[in-house]
Design an enzyme around this catalytic site. Structure first.
Site, PDB file in Angstrom:
ATOM      1  N   GLU A 127       0.686  -1.312   0.090  1.00  0.00           N
ATOM      2  CA  GLU A 127      -0.022   0.030  -0.097  1.00  0.00           C
ATOM      3  C   GLU A 127       0.849   1.121  -0.125  1.00  0.00           C
ATOM      4  O   GLU A 127       2.017   1.235   0.201  1.00  0.00           O
ATOM      5  CB  GLU A 127      -1.110   0.058   1.218  1.00  0.00           C
ATOM      6  CG  GLU A 127      -1.842  -1.178   1.287  1.00  0.00           C
ATOM      7  CD  GLU A 127      -2.943  -1.357   2.484  1.00  0.00           C
ATOM      8  OE1 GLU A 127      -3.009  -0.294   3.310  1.00  0.00           O
ATOM      9  OE2 GLU A 127      -3.739  -1.962   2.515  1.00  0.00           O
ATOM     10  N   ARG A 246      10.240 -15.125  -4.273  1.00  0.00           N
ATOM     11  CA  ARG A 246      11.412 -14.820  -4.452  1.00  0.00           C
ATOM     12  C   ARG A 246      12.409 -15.572  -5.309  1.00  0.00           C
ATOM     13  O   ARG A 246      13.539 -15.260  -5.861  1.00  0.00           O
ATOM     14  CB  ARG A 246      12.107 -14.741  -2.940  1.00  0.00           C
ATOM     15  CG  ARG A 246      11.360 -13.287  -2.484  1.00  0.00           C
ATOM     16  CD  ARG A 246      11.403 -13.231  -0.866  1.00  0.00           C
ATOM     17  NE  ARG A 246      10.668 -12.089  -0.496  1.00  0.00           N
ATOM     18  CZ  ARG A 246      10.309 -11.933   0.538  1.00  0.00           C
ATOM     19  NH1 ARG A 246      10.759 -12.821   1.913  1.00  0.00           N
ATOM     20  NH2 ARG A 246       9.668 -10.679   1.087  1.00  0.00           N
ATOM     21  N   GLN A 282      43.720  -6.433 -19.581  1.00  0.00           N
ATOM     22  CA  GLN A 282      43.398  -7.202 -18.181  1.00  0.00           C
ATOM     23  C   GLN A 282      42.235  -6.573 -17.486  1.00  0.00           C
ATOM     24  O   GLN A 282      41.509  -7.021 -17.091  1.00  0.00           O
ATOM     25  CB  GLN A 282      44.700  -6.969 -17.461  1.00  0.00           C
ATOM     26  CG  GLN A 282      44.345  -8.044 -16.082  1.00  0.00           C
ATOM     27  CD  GLN A 282      45.642  -8.049 -15.478  1.00  0.00           C
ATOM     28  OE1 GLN A 282      46.111  -6.858 -14.987  1.00  0.00           O
ATOM     29  NE2 GLN A 282      46.399  -9.330 -15.154  1.00  0.00           N
ATOM     30  N   GLU A 370       9.554  -7.865  -4.417  1.00  0.00           N
ATOM     31  CA  GLU A 370       9.381  -8.921  -3.633  1.00  0.00           C
ATOM     32  C   GLU A 370      10.258  -8.983  -2.390  1.00  0.00           C
ATOM     33  O   GLU A 370      10.743  -9.929  -2.282  1.00  0.00           O
ATOM     34  CB  GLU A 370       9.366 -10.235  -4.313  1.00  0.00           C
ATOM     35  CG  GLU A 370       8.222 -10.162  -5.465  1.00  0.00           C
ATOM     36  CD  GLU A 370       7.842 -11.445  -6.244  1.00  0.00           C
ATOM     37  OE1 GLU A 370       8.346 -12.294  -5.429  1.00  0.00           O
ATOM     38  OE2 GLU A 370       7.507 -11.369  -7.208  1.00  0.00           O
ATOM     39  N   THR A 372      13.070  -5.852  -0.730  1.00  0.00           N
ATOM     40  CA  THR A 372      14.471  -5.441  -0.954  1.00  0.00           C
ATOM     41  C   THR A 372      15.487  -6.213  -0.475  1.00  0.00           C
ATOM     42  O   THR A 372      15.459  -6.949   0.429  1.00  0.00           O
ATOM     43  CB  THR A 372      14.437  -3.832  -0.243  1.00  0.00           C
ATOM     44  OG1 THR A 372      14.489  -4.063   1.288  1.00  0.00           O
ATOM     45  CG2 THR A 372      13.427  -2.889  -0.485  1.00  0.00           C
TER      46      THR A 372
HETATM   47  N1  CAA Z   1       6.472 -18.363   5.756  1.00  0.00           N
HETATM   48  C1  CAA Z   1       5.535 -18.517   6.515  1.00  0.00           C
HETATM   49  N2  CAA Z   1       5.284 -17.613   7.556  1.00  0.00           N
HETATM   50  C2  CAA Z   1       5.842 -16.687   7.919  1.00  0.00           C
HETATM   51  C3  CAA Z   1       7.129 -16.353   6.931  1.00  0.00           C
HETATM   52  C4  CAA Z   1       7.246 -17.070   6.018  1.00  0.00           C
HETATM   53  N3  CAA Z   1       8.288 -17.009   5.214  1.00  0.00           N
HETATM   54  N4  CAA Z   1       7.853 -15.232   7.371  1.00  0.00           N
HETATM   55  C5  CAA Z   1       7.110 -14.780   8.508  1.00  0.00           C
HETATM   56  N5  CAA Z   1       6.091 -15.890   8.781  1.00  0.00           N
HETATM   57  C6  CAA Z   1       5.133 -15.431   9.932  1.00  0.00           C
HETATM   58  C7  CAA Z   1       6.092 -15.846  11.226  1.00  0.00           C
HETATM   59  O1  CAA Z   1       5.935 -17.051  11.678  1.00  0.00           O
HETATM   60  C8  CAA Z   1       5.133 -15.104  12.122  1.00  0.00           C
HETATM   61  O2  CAA Z   1       4.004 -15.889  12.569  1.00  0.00           O
HETATM   62  P1  CAA Z   1       2.900 -15.913  14.106  1.00  0.00           P
HETATM   63  O3  CAA Z   1       2.035 -14.757  14.065  1.00  0.00           O
HETATM   64  O4  CAA Z   1       2.519 -17.225  14.148  1.00  0.00           O
HETATM   65  O5  CAA Z   1       4.220 -15.682  14.872  1.00  0.00           O
HETATM   66  C9  CAA Z   1       4.171 -13.879  11.304  1.00  0.00           C
HETATM   67  O6  CAA Z   1       4.462 -14.471   9.980  1.00  0.00           O
HETATM   68  C10 CAA Z   1       5.176 -12.494  11.417  1.00  0.00           C
HETATM   69  O7  CAA Z   1       6.526 -12.640  11.263  1.00  0.00           O
HETATM   70  P2  CAA Z   1       7.454 -11.784  11.581  1.00  0.00           P
HETATM   71  O8  CAA Z   1       7.294 -11.423  13.008  1.00  0.00           O
HETATM   72  O9  CAA Z   1       8.827 -12.027  10.922  1.00  0.00           O
HETATM   73  O10 CAA Z   1       7.041 -10.576  10.573  1.00  0.00           O
HETATM   74  P3  CAA Z   1       7.347  -8.890  10.440  1.00  0.00           P
HETATM   75  O11 CAA Z   1       6.435  -7.851  10.712  1.00  0.00           O
HETATM   76  O12 CAA Z   1       8.577  -8.770  11.223  1.00  0.00           O
HETATM   77  O13 CAA Z   1       8.009  -8.685   8.857  1.00  0.00           O
HETATM   78  C11 CAA Z   1       9.028  -9.355   6.938  1.00  0.00           C
HETATM   79  C12 CAA Z   1       8.659 -10.012   8.374  1.00  0.00           C
HETATM   80  C13 CAA Z   1       9.969 -10.404   6.579  1.00  0.00           C
HETATM   81  C14 CAA Z   1       9.896  -8.084   7.082  1.00  0.00           C
HETATM   82  C15 CAA Z   1       8.022  -8.994   6.324  1.00  0.00           C
HETATM   83  O14 CAA Z   1       7.373  -8.123   6.464  1.00  0.00           O
HETATM   84  C16 CAA Z   1       8.463  -9.003   4.828  1.00  0.00           C
HETATM   85  O15 CAA Z   1       8.699 -10.014   3.771  1.00  0.00           O
HETATM   86  N6  CAA Z   1       8.561  -7.644   4.221  1.00  0.00           N
HETATM   87  C17 CAA Z   1       8.816  -7.341   2.611  1.00  0.00           C
HETATM   88  C18 CAA Z   1       7.154  -7.516   1.915  1.00  0.00           C
HETATM   89  C19 CAA Z   1       7.613  -7.683   0.593  1.00  0.00           C
HETATM   90  O16 CAA Z   1       8.356  -8.556  -0.002  1.00  0.00           O
HETATM   91  N7  CAA Z   1       6.749  -6.827  -0.269  1.00  0.00           N
HETATM   92  C20 CAA Z   1       6.731  -6.988  -1.764  1.00  0.00           C
HETATM   93  C21 CAA Z   1       5.252  -7.255  -2.225  1.00  0.00           C
HETATM   94  S1  CAA Z   1       4.768  -8.021  -3.754  1.00  0.00           S
HETATM   95  C22 CAA Z   1       5.610  -6.851  -4.769  1.00  0.00           C
HETATM   96  O17 CAA Z   1       6.716  -6.512  -4.592  1.00  0.00           O
HETATM   97  C23 CAA Z   1       4.895  -6.343  -6.215  1.00  0.00           C
HETATM   98  C24 CAA Z   1       4.655  -7.448  -7.022  1.00  0.00           C
HETATM   99  O18 CAA Z   1       3.489  -7.416  -7.755  1.00  0.00           O
HETATM  100  C25 CAA Z   1       5.941  -8.016  -7.538  1.00  0.00           C
END
Ligand code: CAA
Length: 387
Positions: A127, A246, A282, A370, A372
């Site tokens: 968002e 990823r 080189q 997806e 950074t």
């Molecule tokens: N698989 C399954 N569950 C997962 C997980 C994974 N890889 N990673 C975290 N979780 C779960 C955790 O176990 C936790 O579960 P509980 O509630 O049971 O404890 C919950 O998710 C929260 O985990 P975190 O405490 O680690 O969460 P966080 O708020 O600290 O965030 C983060 C973690 C890795 C930073 C995450 O927010 C993230 O990946 N951020 C980046 C987002 C992203 O990649 N956005 C891109 C969107 S898509 C795009 O780019 C556009 C497109 O169309 C291509």
């Protein structure tokens, strides 16, 4: 670890390579320039089974494994990273999520048309004020007295947003939940329904032919059976699906790096300066050696992640760390290799007459979307410290 390709994997790689080089590479510059969505070639990729590679044949896919997906992604992205983006989101962020979490009815309605390439799927997490910190979103789905969900909010950076037929949407269903991410749920969105509005299309530095936009929800009504997974499970679904995504983006990055590297080899042999081919110097040789080494290391990390994902379907073990390592290393390699390629080409690397400047612009996004590079490092560090 055995990275030897099966006959089937080699066949899909060759199929993707032939199509990408004969049909996509010749139009890539034109679509990059115009920013037009390449609908015709995307539909053709669907016809070849490349828009739902890991989806079982019963649901319209090619029924192949993650290694096959990786190989095809590299070939398509090598010809054009914009096609790679559309293909990756369709295959992993959309189809993989539906396969893993969808009900049978959802699969029939939303998976089959997208896996066969007749329709285009998208994934919507980000968002305007919620990117890396994906758990803090402002959009809402409120349950009506009739049991339906009323969705309102603004999502941004939706790949294929301007053209998608259906979208996996993540939004807050319980704003009081603690921790916040447990109040997020996922919904299947039909973009032809009232209340769904396509917002402004993003003008972008690279992957310009892959359409990206905001998507706005104004009193969009979703029925209870359109929720993907259970209430409050949305964040975990989003993260699980991003692990698969990823690997796709890492493969896209590898494709870009390979294209930039191969162009550099050709140029280094042809271009002369001071009475010899520049590849005799080189300074150029060391660049080529480092490019080749980083590309090979990226490939091994990606294959490692692909095998971990395949194993995961039997063991249920997460492959988060392998996927983040592959994405981190391959995307930084793509940017580095493309930068060296521009430098090796000198003025011609800066000119739109050659595709090298496009590789440079396209590579950058792989370090951003997806998750950074900073987020990948955070994920890897959390995993190694927990282990
Ligand atoms: N698989 C399954 N569950 C997962 C997980 C994974 N890889 N990673 C975290 N979780 C779960 C955790 O176990 C936790 O579960 P509980 O509630 O049971 O404890 C919950 O998710 C929260 O985990 P975190 O405490 O680690 O969460 P966080 O708020 O600290 O965030 C983060 C973690 C890795 C930073 C995450 O927010 C993230 O990946 N951020 C980046 C987002 C992203 O990649 N956005 C891109 C969107 S898509 C795009 O780019 C556009 C497109 O169309 C291509």
């Amino acid at each position: 670890m055995n990275f030897e390709l099966t006959e089937e994997q080699r066949a899909i790689r060759d199929l993707a390579r032939d199509f990408a080089q004969s049909q996509i590479a010749p139009i890539a510059a034109e679509y990059d320039e115009s920013g037009e969505f390449p609908l015709e070639t995307i539909k053709q990729l669907g016809g070849l089974g490349l828009m739902g590679i890991e989806v079982p044949e019963a649901y319209g896919g090619a029924g192949m494994d993650t290694m096959a997906y990786v190989l095809a992604m590299v070939e398509v992205s090598k010809a054009d990273a914009s096609h790679g983006t559309i293909m990756s989101v369709n295959n992993s962020l959309y189809c993989h999520g539906l396969m893993k979490f969808g009900s049978e009815a959802q699969k029939q309605k939303y998976l089959v048309p997208v896996a066969t390439g007749q329709a285009i799927g998208a994934y919507s997490l980000t968002e305007p004020m919620s990117g890396s910190d994906a758990g803090t979103m402002a959009s809402r789905a409120v349950k009506n007295s009739d049991g339906n969900w009323l969705i309102n909010g603004r999502k941004s950076w939706v790949t294929s947003g301007p053209v998608a037929d259906s979208i996996v949407l993540f939004t807050v269903t319980d704003p009081e939940a603690e921790p916040k991410h447990r109040g997020i749920s996922a919904f299947m969105i039909d973009t032809t329904r009232a209340g769904f509005i396509r917002g402004k299309k993003e003008p972008k530095l690279g992957i310009r032919a892959s359409a990206t936009s905001e998507c706005i929800y104004e009193d969009y009504i979703a029925t209870p059976d359109e929720m993907l997974g259970g209430e409050g499970e949305g964040f975990k679904i989003a993260m699980t699906v991003l692990d698969a995504g990823r690997i796709g983006i890492a493969s896209q990055a590898l494709g870009i790096a390979e294209a930039a590297y191969e162009a550099s080899i050709t140029y280094a042999k042809e271009r002369e300066a001071f009475g010899q081919a520049i590849g005799e110097f080189q300074s150029i040789q060391w660049k080529l050696a480092d490019m080749a080494t980083r590309i090979e290391a990226s490939r091994l990390l990606i294959y490692n992640a692909a095998l971990a994902k395949t194993r995961s379907s039997e063991t249920g073990q997460r492959y988060t760390q392998q996927a983040s390592m592959a994405k981190l290393y391959a995307s930084e390699t793509a940017m580095w290799v493309a930068t060296q390629a521009v430098q090796i080409h000198g003025g011609m690397g800066y000119s739109k007459e050659l595709p090298v400047e496009r590789y440079f612009r396209d590579a950058k996004i792989t370090e951003i979307y997806e998750g950074t590079s900073e987020i990948q490092r955070m994920v890897i560090a959390r995993n190694v410290l927990a282990g």
